[in-house]
Design a protein around this motif. Structure first.
Motif, short mmCIF file in Angstrom:
data_model
loop_
_atom_site.label_atom_id
_atom_site.label_comp_id
_atom_site.label_asym_id
_atom_site.label_seq_id
_atom_site.Cartn_x
_atom_site.Cartn_y
_atom_site.Cartn_z
N ASP A 251 0.82 -1.22 0.00
CA ASP A 251 0.00 0.00 0.00
C ASP A 251 0.84 1.26 0.00
O ASP A 251 0.50 2.25 -0.65
CB ASP A 251 -0.92 0.01 1.23
CG ASP A 251 -1.97 -1.07 1.16
OD1 ASP A 251 -2.20 -1.62 0.06
OD2 ASP A 251 -2.55 -1.39 2.21
N ARG A 252 1.95 1.26 0.72
CA ARG A 252 2.81 2.43 0.80
C ARG A 252 3.39 2.75 -0.58
O ARG A 252 3.41 3.91 -1.01
CB ARG A 252 3.94 2.17 1.81
CG ARG A 252 4.63 3.40 2.35
CD ARG A 252 5.66 3.00 3.41
NE ARG A 252 6.41 1.80 3.00
CZ ARG A 252 7.42 1.80 2.11
NH1 ARG A 252 7.82 2.92 1.55
NH2 ARG A 252 8.03 0.67 1.80
N GLU A 255 0.68 4.25 -2.76
CA GLU A 255 0.47 5.68 -2.48
C GLU A 255 1.55 6.52 -3.17
O GLU A 255 1.26 7.55 -3.78
CB GLU A 255 0.52 5.95 -0.97
CG GLU A 255 -0.77 5.63 -0.26
CD GLU A 255 -0.59 5.66 1.25
OE1 GLU A 255 0.11 6.57 1.74
OE2 GLU A 255 -1.13 4.76 1.93
N LYS A 256 2.80 6.10 -3.03
CA LYS A 256 3.90 6.83 -3.68
C LYS A 256 3.69 6.86 -5.20
O LYS A 256 3.97 7.87 -5.85
CB LYS A 256 5.24 6.14 -3.40
CG LYS A 256 5.80 6.35 -2.02
CD LYS A 256 7.22 5.76 -1.99
CE LYS A 256 7.82 5.76 -0.60
NZ LYS A 256 9.17 5.17 -0.62
N CYS A 258 0.84 6.73 -6.86
CA CYS A 258 -0.24 7.66 -7.20
C CYS A 258 0.27 9.10 -7.18
O CYS A 258 -0.08 9.91 -8.05
CB CYS A 258 -1.40 7.51 -6.23
SG CYS A 258 -2.27 5.93 -6.45
N ILE A 259 1.13 9.41 -6.21
CA ILE A 259 1.70 10.77 -6.15
C ILE A 259 2.60 11.01 -7.37
O ILE A 259 2.48 12.04 -8.04
CB ILE A 259 2.48 10.95 -4.83
CG1 ILE A 259 1.50 10.93 -3.64
CG2 ILE A 259 3.28 12.27 -4.84
CD1 ILE A 259 2.16 10.77 -2.29
N PRO A 264 -4.75 10.92 -8.19
CA PRO A 264 -5.17 10.90 -6.78
C PRO A 264 -6.23 9.85 -6.48
O PRO A 264 -7.38 10.18 -6.20
CB PRO A 264 -5.69 12.32 -6.57
CG PRO A 264 -6.18 12.75 -7.92
CD PRO A 264 -5.38 12.00 -8.95
N SER A 266 -5.43 6.90 -4.41
CA SER A 266 -5.02 5.92 -3.41
C SER A 266 -6.01 5.79 -2.25
O SER A 266 -5.98 4.80 -1.52
CB SER A 266 -3.61 6.24 -2.88
OG SER A 266 -3.59 7.49 -2.26
N ASP A 267 -6.92 6.79 -2.08
CA ASP A 267 -7.95 6.66 -1.04
C ASP A 267 -9.26 6.10 -1.57
O ASP A 267 -10.18 5.79 -0.80
CB ASP A 267 -8.21 8.03 -0.40
CG ASP A 267 -7.03 8.52 0.40
OD1 ASP A 267 -6.26 7.66 0.89
OD2 ASP A 267 -6.85 9.74 0.53
N ALA A 272 -7.86 1.09 -2.49
CA ALA A 272 -7.16 1.42 -1.24
C ALA A 272 -6.37 0.24 -0.67
O ALA A 272 -5.39 0.43 0.06
CB ALA A 272 -8.15 1.94 -0.21
N ARG A 277 -7.52 -3.69 -5.16
CA ARG A 277 -6.82 -3.42 -6.43
C ARG A 277 -6.83 -4.65 -7.34
O ARG A 277 -6.94 -4.54 -8.56
CB ARG A 277 -5.38 -2.97 -6.16
CG ARG A 277 -5.28 -1.57 -5.56
CD ARG A 277 -3.85 -1.02 -5.58
NE ARG A 277 -2.93 -1.72 -4.71
CZ ARG A 277 -2.78 -1.49 -3.42
NH1 ARG A 277 -3.52 -0.56 -2.80
NH2 ARG A 277 -1.90 -2.16 -2.71
#
Lengths: 382, 382
Positions: A251-252, A255-256, A258-259, A264, A266-267, A272, A277
């Motif tokens: 998950d971490r 998130e990276k 998606c950034i 946007p 990841s939420d 999530a 996924r």
């Protein structure tokens, strides 16, 4: 600098791939490998393409640095030489069909009685026991029967062969481990052992995830193309100029990702968690490719690497051989000819070890019977 | 009966797959493996599906028979325990990103100074040297970058991933070989060594034929579907009820095949030699399938086996786990739970060795920190 296996002598009766790959890894760590070949043509792969200056590059790639003597193990004079070699060897390795060594009078029982310290390594298609022990096998037969083909390829299409000969090579690697463990043990017990590795067994031994899935769910997995069967996103994506890989294993990292993609999501409950996924993998792939198609592979690999996300190109073998990391690791070596000139390129030794030499070149692959004089003199010196 | 590695102690700081696979092969040969895990959740794969009774079957499949202690290597008290373990261990294995052990004060230089006999095994994505040493990697990143994907899949379609995680597993196997060679050497020199294996290097090391082809012809090979790139016939064929494999690796086997199929073409100049058969592979496949489509896979496998031709089925993992030869070789073992009941099935040990136990079951995979008391008592006994 001392190679870790310096001083160990390996008598190598193997041919083609599984056995010669095993003894190559031992030679790369410093063991002296003496190929004992049939006088009629020797190792089959001496006749395998591709050729360079009339010699097989295939043979050279896995037999560099070994020595060769041709012996007819049915002729008394040659048997005498062979037995003097056995008396000096630490290990004998063979990949005949089960029963061949026994018929020659050199089966494990006979050898162990005469040379109790000798370690005996055998690799065969199906092993020395079981109902199919005497059946012939080649790489593709065990890739197919052993399950790896059933999980390799595209969904709803026919299975494909793994392009590398892992049916042979993985078995050769397990044999190498067994031989080294038996040598360690011999240093305490004074007694050699026989190691019996089957190519078919070795295929099952590397399936890990697929075995756990099949035994817990009762359902065998099929092929999943270019993606991991249970992690998302962990697959190939299209950039503007071709495919590349993103492997966001948790998950971490997602998130990276998606950034880094300015996406946007990841939420979003659909994405999530990894199970979510996986359920929405096709939609997620389209959302990511809508971004990645806007720029090149090089751009995305650089950008995602800077963000700490596992990513990379899909390289053909020519590109691999020029990869700066591969070159920095001395993973492409020169195989020399008898005049000390670079004749072929081959893969280097992946086992990097402190205080062990890691030369940039390898001694030539031997001509058939090319070291007879030298080997006989060495035997004389006792 | 003594396992060859009985008495050797392996301190195992690894997680996920490459490292744990390496230590599993050492445990299967009798080494005592102590997993040192982070107190927060331990090995990531404890949370990987599939689950059975709330525990990961994936974790169990590669960590059975190991023991676990949870240590925070940034806390003084736990560091003290760790250092007492180091003093008792023969080998430490880790698969962190390069630099992590140094930051903890347990890099190779420090450990070698304090524990000169300790062998240090490391496996990482790209190795501990070179420009990309600190980049993160997962299996699929090295399968793609290392070339195996480029030769796996169907011609003129996108490359596919090898269904088994050979990016991790092959690297773990090379590390296991390096560790055993270093232990052999230590028995003479008294000194341990560091082994640094990269997943990327390991992919190149198994490409053999493709490396020879690329360097001699200057042209990198592409994927070749379900056939061998340079031997014919060596591929899948349709029978009336599905696909099976024929691997006729030389002219003699091709003649036998023609007789067994009642297909009198072995003297036809289009098929008389392997190069000719490769040039006419599509035509040959149709001629063979015109025969094989007339009967079932089982019929042809039985008939061709009787004629001595390497052949076999394409099995899914469920079929592999019931294969009589696999079962006769004890290649499917029970992993027990703490009450001694069979909890999971896993692949057995492919390294069969005389006088070594080859049990039908494995001790449970450890709970996180599940052996703390036992391990601390063992340390007391010095």
């Amino acid at each position: 600098m001392t190679a870790p296996l310096a001083g160990y002598v390996i008598l190598d009766l193997t041919h083609v791939l599984a056995g010669p790959f095993c003894t190559m890894t031992l030679a790369d760590m410093g063991a002296q490998v003496i190929k004992v070949e049939t006088p009629k043509g020797g190792d089959d792969t001496r006749a395998f393409p591709p050729f360079k200056d009339g010699k097989s590059a295939y043979f050279a790639a896995i037999n560099h640095g070994k020595k060769s003597i041709a012996l007819n193990l049915k002729a008394d004079e040659d048997r005498l030489i062979f037995e003097r070699l056995l008396a000096r060897a630490d290990v004998i390795v063979e990949n005949f069909r089960p029963g061949v060594m026994e018929r020659l009078g050199y089966g494990w029982e006979d050898l162990h009685a005469a040379f109790p310290r000798l370690v005996y390594g055998a690799v065969s298609g199906f092993g020395h026991t079981g109902p199919d022990a005497r059946r012939p096998a080649y790489d593709m037969v065990v890739q197919a029967r052993g399950g790896v083909m059933s999980i390799t390829g595209e969904k709803d299409r026919d299975p494909v062969r793994v392009g590398a000969s892992i049916g042979d090579i993985v078995a050769g690697m397990f044999l190498s481990q067994g031989i080294l463990a038996a040598l360690l043990d011999r240093d305490r017990s004074g007694l050699g052992r026989k190691i019996d590795v089957a190519m078919l067994d070795s295929q099952l031994a590397i399936l890990e995830h697929a075995v756990a899935l099949t035994t817990v769910t009762g359902k065998a997995p099929g092929p999943s193309g270019a993606r991991h069967p249970s992690i998302t996103p962990f697959e190939t994506f299209h950039a503007s100029d071709g495919l590349f890989v993103i492997a966001a294993g948790n998950d971490r990292l997602f998130e990276k990702l998606c950034i880094a993609l300015d996406l946007p999501i990841s939420d979003d409950p659909r994405f999530a968690t990894n199970p979510a996924r996986c359920d929405n993998a096709r939609l997620l792939k389209r959302l990511i490719e809508a971004v990645t198609l806007e720029n090149t592979r090089a751009y995305w690999i650089s950008r995602l690497t800077a963000a700490g996300i596992p990513t990379g190109p899909i390289q053909d073998v020519g590109q691999v051989l020029k990869d700066p990391q591969i070159l920095a690791r001395n993973m492409v070596v020169d195989v020399l000819d008898k005049n000390g000139r670079q004749a072929y390129k081959a893969a280097g030794n992946p086992i990097k070890m402190t205080d062990a030499p890691d030369p940039k070149s390898r001694a030539p692959a031997p001509d058939l019977d090319g070291n007879r004089g030298e080997i006989l003199r060495w035997l004389e010196q006792g």
